[in-house]
Design an enzyme around this catalytic site. Structure first.
Site, PDB file in Angstrom:
ATOM      1  N   LEU A 280       7.396   2.560 -14.030  1.00  0.00           N
ATOM      2  CA  LEU A 280       6.010   3.043 -14.128  1.00  0.00           C
ATOM      3  C   LEU A 280       5.083   1.890 -14.528  1.00  0.00           C
ATOM      4  O   LEU A 280       5.353   1.173 -15.479  1.00  0.00           O
ATOM      5  CB  LEU A 280       5.932   4.162 -15.180  1.00  0.00           C
ATOM      6  CG  LEU A 280       4.622   4.950 -15.220  1.00  0.00           C
ATOM      7  CD1 LEU A 280       4.359   5.659 -13.888  1.00  0.00           C
ATOM      8  CD2 LEU A 280       4.635   5.958 -16.363  1.00  0.00           C
TER       9      LEU A 280
ATOM     10  N   HIS B 218       0.825  -1.212   0.000  1.00  0.00           N
ATOM     11  CA  HIS B 218       0.000   0.000   0.000  1.00  0.00           C
ATOM     12  C   HIS B 218       0.862   1.266   0.000  1.00  0.00           C
ATOM     13  O   HIS B 218       2.009   1.262   0.453  1.00  0.00           O
ATOM     14  CB  HIS B 218      -0.931   0.024   1.221  1.00  0.00           C
ATOM     15  CG  HIS B 218      -0.189   0.064   2.528  1.00  0.00           C
ATOM     16  ND1 HIS B 218       0.309  -1.078   3.135  1.00  0.00           N
ATOM     17  CD2 HIS B 218       0.186   1.101   3.313  1.00  0.00           C
ATOM     18  CE1 HIS B 218       0.938  -0.730   4.249  1.00  0.00           C
ATOM     19  NE2 HIS B 218       0.883   0.574   4.375  1.00  0.00           N
TER      20      HIS B 218
ATOM     21  N   TYR C 279       7.412  10.942  -1.745  1.00  0.00           N
ATOM     22  CA  TYR C 279       7.257   9.518  -2.078  1.00  0.00           C
ATOM     23  C   TYR C 279       8.631   8.864  -2.175  1.00  0.00           C
ATOM     24  O   TYR C 279       8.876   7.791  -1.639  1.00  0.00           O
ATOM     25  CB  TYR C 279       6.501   9.419  -3.405  1.00  0.00           C
ATOM     26  CG  TYR C 279       6.435   8.061  -4.040  1.00  0.00           C
ATOM     27  CD1 TYR C 279       7.344   7.691  -5.031  1.00  0.00           C
ATOM     28  CD2 TYR C 279       5.463   7.145  -3.664  1.00  0.00           C
ATOM     29  CE1 TYR C 279       7.275   6.450  -5.639  1.00  0.00           C
ATOM     30  CE2 TYR C 279       5.376   5.900  -4.272  1.00  0.00           C
ATOM     31  CZ  TYR C 279       6.287   5.566  -5.261  1.00  0.00           C
ATOM     32  OH  TYR C 279       6.227   4.333  -5.869  1.00  0.00           O
TER      33      TYR C 279
HETATM   34  N1  LIG Z   1       1.896   2.311 -10.319  1.00  0.00           N
HETATM   35  C1  LIG Z   1       3.169   2.618 -10.507  1.00  0.00           C
HETATM   36  O1  LIG Z   1       3.587   3.248 -11.513  1.00  0.00           O
HETATM   37  C2  LIG Z   1       4.166   2.180  -9.517  1.00  0.00           C
HETATM   38  C3  LIG Z   1       3.771   1.645  -8.279  1.00  0.00           C
HETATM   39  N2  LIG Z   1       4.737   1.275  -7.383  1.00  0.00           N
HETATM   40  C4  LIG Z   1       4.349   0.748  -6.069  1.00  0.00           C
HETATM   41  O2  LIG Z   1       3.365  -0.275  -6.215  1.00  0.00           O
HETATM   42  C5  LIG Z   1       2.520  -0.259  -5.061  1.00  0.00           C
HETATM   43  C6  LIG Z   1       1.071  -0.206  -5.504  1.00  0.00           C
HETATM   44  O3  LIG Z   1       0.915   0.918  -6.346  1.00  0.00           O
HETATM   45  P1  LIG Z   1      -0.439   1.059  -7.214  1.00  0.00           P
HETATM   46  O4  LIG Z   1      -1.065  -0.293  -7.387  1.00  0.00           O
HETATM   47  O5  LIG Z   1      -0.126   1.890  -8.406  1.00  0.00           O
HETATM   48  O6  LIG Z   1      -1.361   1.922  -6.219  1.00  0.00           O
HETATM   49  P2  LIG Z   1      -2.948   2.085  -6.187  1.00  0.00           P
HETATM   50  O7  LIG Z   1      -3.220   3.522  -5.877  1.00  0.00           O
HETATM   51  O8  LIG Z   1      -3.560   1.461  -7.394  1.00  0.00           O
HETATM   52  O9  LIG Z   1      -3.352   1.193  -4.896  1.00  0.00           O
HETATM   53  C7  LIG Z   1      -2.918   1.633  -3.634  1.00  0.00           C
HETATM   54  C8  LIG Z   1      -3.520   0.702  -2.617  1.00  0.00           C
HETATM   55  O10 LIG Z   1      -3.191   1.196  -1.312  1.00  0.00           O
HETATM   56  C9  LIG Z   1      -4.405   1.399  -0.575  1.00  0.00           C
HETATM   57  N3  LIG Z   1      -4.268   2.565   0.299  1.00  0.00           N
HETATM   58  C10 LIG Z   1      -4.192   3.875  -0.083  1.00  0.00           C
HETATM   59  N4  LIG Z   1      -4.128   4.658   1.011  1.00  0.00           N
HETATM   60  C11 LIG Z   1      -4.169   3.835   2.098  1.00  0.00           C
HETATM   61  C12 LIG Z   1      -4.160   4.049   3.504  1.00  0.00           C
HETATM   62  N5  LIG Z   1      -4.105   5.273   4.010  1.00  0.00           N
HETATM   63  N6  LIG Z   1      -4.219   2.955   4.321  1.00  0.00           N
HETATM   64  C13 LIG Z   1      -4.303   1.704   3.807  1.00  0.00           C
HETATM   65  N7  LIG Z   1      -4.310   1.428   2.486  1.00  0.00           N
HETATM   66  C14 LIG Z   1      -4.251   2.497   1.647  1.00  0.00           C
HETATM   67  C15 LIG Z   1      -5.481   1.614  -1.622  1.00  0.00           C
HETATM   68  O11 LIG Z   1      -6.736   1.190  -1.127  1.00  0.00           O
HETATM   69  P3  LIG Z   1      -7.798   2.227  -0.468  1.00  0.00           P
HETATM   70  O12 LIG Z   1      -7.782   3.486  -1.284  1.00  0.00           O
HETATM   71  O13 LIG Z   1      -9.077   1.440  -0.520  1.00  0.00           O
HETATM   72  O14 LIG Z   1      -7.288   2.442   0.924  1.00  0.00           O
HETATM   73  C16 LIG Z   1      -5.033   0.648  -2.716  1.00  0.00           C
HETATM   74  O15 LIG Z   1      -5.494  -0.656  -2.447  1.00  0.00           O
HETATM   75  C17 LIG Z   1       2.948   0.944  -4.214  1.00  0.00           C
HETATM   76  O16 LIG Z   1       3.830   0.507  -3.205  1.00  0.00           O
HETATM   77  C18 LIG Z   1       3.706   1.809  -5.217  1.00  0.00           C
HETATM   78  O17 LIG Z   1       4.705   2.592  -4.577  1.00  0.00           O
HETATM   79  C19 LIG Z   1       6.090   1.400  -7.637  1.00  0.00           C
HETATM   80  C20 LIG Z   1       6.499   1.926  -8.828  1.00  0.00           C
HETATM   81  C21 LIG Z   1       5.575   2.315  -9.851  1.00  0.00           C
HETATM   82  C1  LIG Z   2       4.018   8.089  -7.752  1.00  0.00           C
HETATM   83  C2  LIG Z   2       3.067   7.406  -8.725  1.00  0.00           C
HETATM   84  C3  LIG Z   2       2.681   8.328  -9.865  1.00  0.00           C
HETATM   85  C4  LIG Z   2       3.639   6.119  -9.254  1.00  0.00           C
HETATM   86  S1  LIG Z   2       5.161   6.368 -10.189  1.00  0.00           S
HETATM   87  C5  LIG Z   2       6.078   5.378  -9.078  1.00  0.00           C
HETATM   88  N1  LIG Z   2       7.381   5.116  -9.166  1.00  0.00           N
HETATM   89  C6  LIG Z   2       8.176   5.571 -10.228  1.00  0.00           C
HETATM   90  C7  LIG Z   2       8.590   4.726 -11.234  1.00  0.00           C
HETATM   91  C8  LIG Z   2       9.340   5.216 -12.278  1.00  0.00           C
HETATM   92  C9  LIG Z   2       9.685   6.558 -12.336  1.00  0.00           C
HETATM   93  C10 LIG Z   2       9.253   7.431 -11.356  1.00  0.00           C
HETATM   94  C11 LIG Z   2       8.506   6.939 -10.295  1.00  0.00           C
HETATM   95  F1  LIG Z   2       8.087   7.743  -9.324  1.00  0.00           F
HETATM   96  N2  LIG Z   2       5.339   4.892  -8.107  1.00  0.00           N
HETATM   97  C12 LIG Z   2       4.038   5.214  -8.132  1.00  0.00           C
HETATM   98  O1  LIG Z   2       3.244   4.828  -7.296  1.00  0.00           O
END
Ligand SMILES: NC(=O)C1=CN([C@@H]2O[C@H](COP(=O)(O)OP(=O)(O)OC[C@H]3O[C@@H](n4cnc5c(N)ncnc54)[C@H](OP(=O)(O)O)[C@@H]3O)[C@@H](O)[C@H]2O)C=CC1
Ligand SMILES: CC(C)[C@H]1SC(Nc2ccccc2F)=NC1=O
Length: 271
Positions: free
Chosen positions: A200, A103, A166
């Site tokens: 991403l 999360h 972040y």
């Molecule tokens: N998407 C991307 O480009 C990238 C993502 N990541 C990492 O992957 C992981 C998932 O990202 P992604 O799937 O895009 O995120 P999403 O926003 O799609 O999902 C985030 C999840 O976290 C939960 N969440 C948000 N706020 C809270 C809170 N306060 N307490 C408990 N749960 C919470 C949300 O559920 P709810 O809102 O119901 O609480 C949801 O299930 C993260 O760790 C992110 O850093 C890393 C690099 C790139």
């Molecule tokens: C911050 C959000 C837009 C998305 S983007 C990210 N990680 C990430 C990956 C690639 C480049 C820059 C970044 F920051 N993690 C996330 O949850």
């Protein structure tokens, strides 16, 4: 590519009936991880804040083959919910094999506005709550010789604009769990930690956040989810997805000026 080829193949049988807790599983990558575990007949507990969404994901997990699928709504900005979530999972699953820390708190993609209180809040949601859950789950994970999968980001390794708070939380995760990996190994406490560096990914939140701000190509969430599960099951210390994140990380300290030029060419101040 070399990294991909060197990877041993996973005996997927080892995932049958695995007891797993996935945080942030009401949508995005966490939701996809829950579905992959479900296909292996896992016993699953998921959490997030949105109860309706959690109910939908649990329903689909059962349709996909999960032996057990339960949810507990929780807010990781609370200093007690992280403990409550692990207690609930241990009670429902009778133990734990995989702890998936995924999360993140809502984070905007923009220049830092000077809001230190937001960074304090984000450190609780994205970092300290992970440590609280780790502390609570470790005895059960030692019992099962389990795995902790920590979902981090390229932003925790290669520093880019628009995500300073972040980046701080992901850098903290990389540092803390990178150190804990050594401590557990030195003490022969057989719990693996897999730190996942993602580029991403095409989740709704990320696509909304980066809109017009970057020319990076997103990768599919379902594949990111599967690669992290595989890495955790194989007890790898790191997972890189997509493979380009491995290349950037490997070469990041070479030609710093060149790197900075490439980064700043991929991000745009004006949409
Ligand atoms: N998407 C991307 O480009 C990238 C993502 N990541 C990492 O992957 C992981 C998932 O990202 P992604 O799937 O895009 O995120 P999403 O926003 O799609 O999902 C985030 C999840 O976290 C939960 N969440 C948000 N706020 C809270 C809170 N306060 N307490 C408990 N749960 C919470 C949300 O559920 P709810 O809102 O119901 O609480 C949801 O299930 C993260 O760790 C992110 O850093 C890393 C690099 C790139
Ligand atoms: C911050 C959000 C837009 C998305 S983007 C990210 N990680 C990430 C990956 C690639 C480049 C820059 C970044 F920051 N993690 C996330 O949850």
């Amino acid at each position: 590519l070399a990294y991909q080829w060197s990877e041993p193949s996973l005996n997927v049988e080892s995932l049958k009936g695995v007891r797993v807790l996935v945080t942030g599983a009401s949508k995005g990558i966490g939701e996809q991880m829950a579905y992959h575990y479900a296909r292996f007949g896992a016993h699953i507990v998921i959490t997030g804040r949105t109860e309706k969404a959690l109910q939908q994901v649990v329903k689909k997990c059962k349709e996909l083959g999960a032996k057990k699928a339960e949810y507990i709504p929780a807010d990781m900005s609370s200093t007690t919910d992280p403990f409550t979530v692990v207690e609930f999972a241990l009670d429902k699953l009778g133990g734990l094999d995989h702890l998936v820390l995924n999360h993140i708190g809502i984070t905007s993609f923009g220049l830092w506005d000077g809001d230190v209180e937001h960074v304090r809040w984000l450190l609780q949601v994205n970092f300290l709550s992970y440590l609280q859950m780790t502390k609570k789950a470790l005895p059960a994970l030692e019992e099962s010789k389990g795995s902790i999968i920590v979902v981090s980001s390229m932003a925790g390794k290669i520093f880019t604009p628009f995500v300073a708070p972040y980046t701080a939380t992901k850098s903290a995760l990389n540092g803390f769990y990178g150190s804990l990996q050594h401590e557990l190994a030195m003490q022969n406490r057989n719990v693996s930690i897999t730190i996942c560096t993602l580029g991403l990914i095409d989740t709704e939140s990320a696509m909304r956040a980066v809109k017009g701000r970057t020319s990076l190509i997103p990768s599919p969430a379902s594949e990111a989810a599967w690669q992290m599960i595989k890495g955790g099951a194989l007890r790898q210390s790191e997972v890189f997805y997509p493979w380009t994140t491995y290349v950037y990380t490997f070469f990041r300290d070479w030609f710093p000026s060149q790197r900075d030029k490439i980064i700043r060419s991929s991000y745009h101040l004006e949409a």
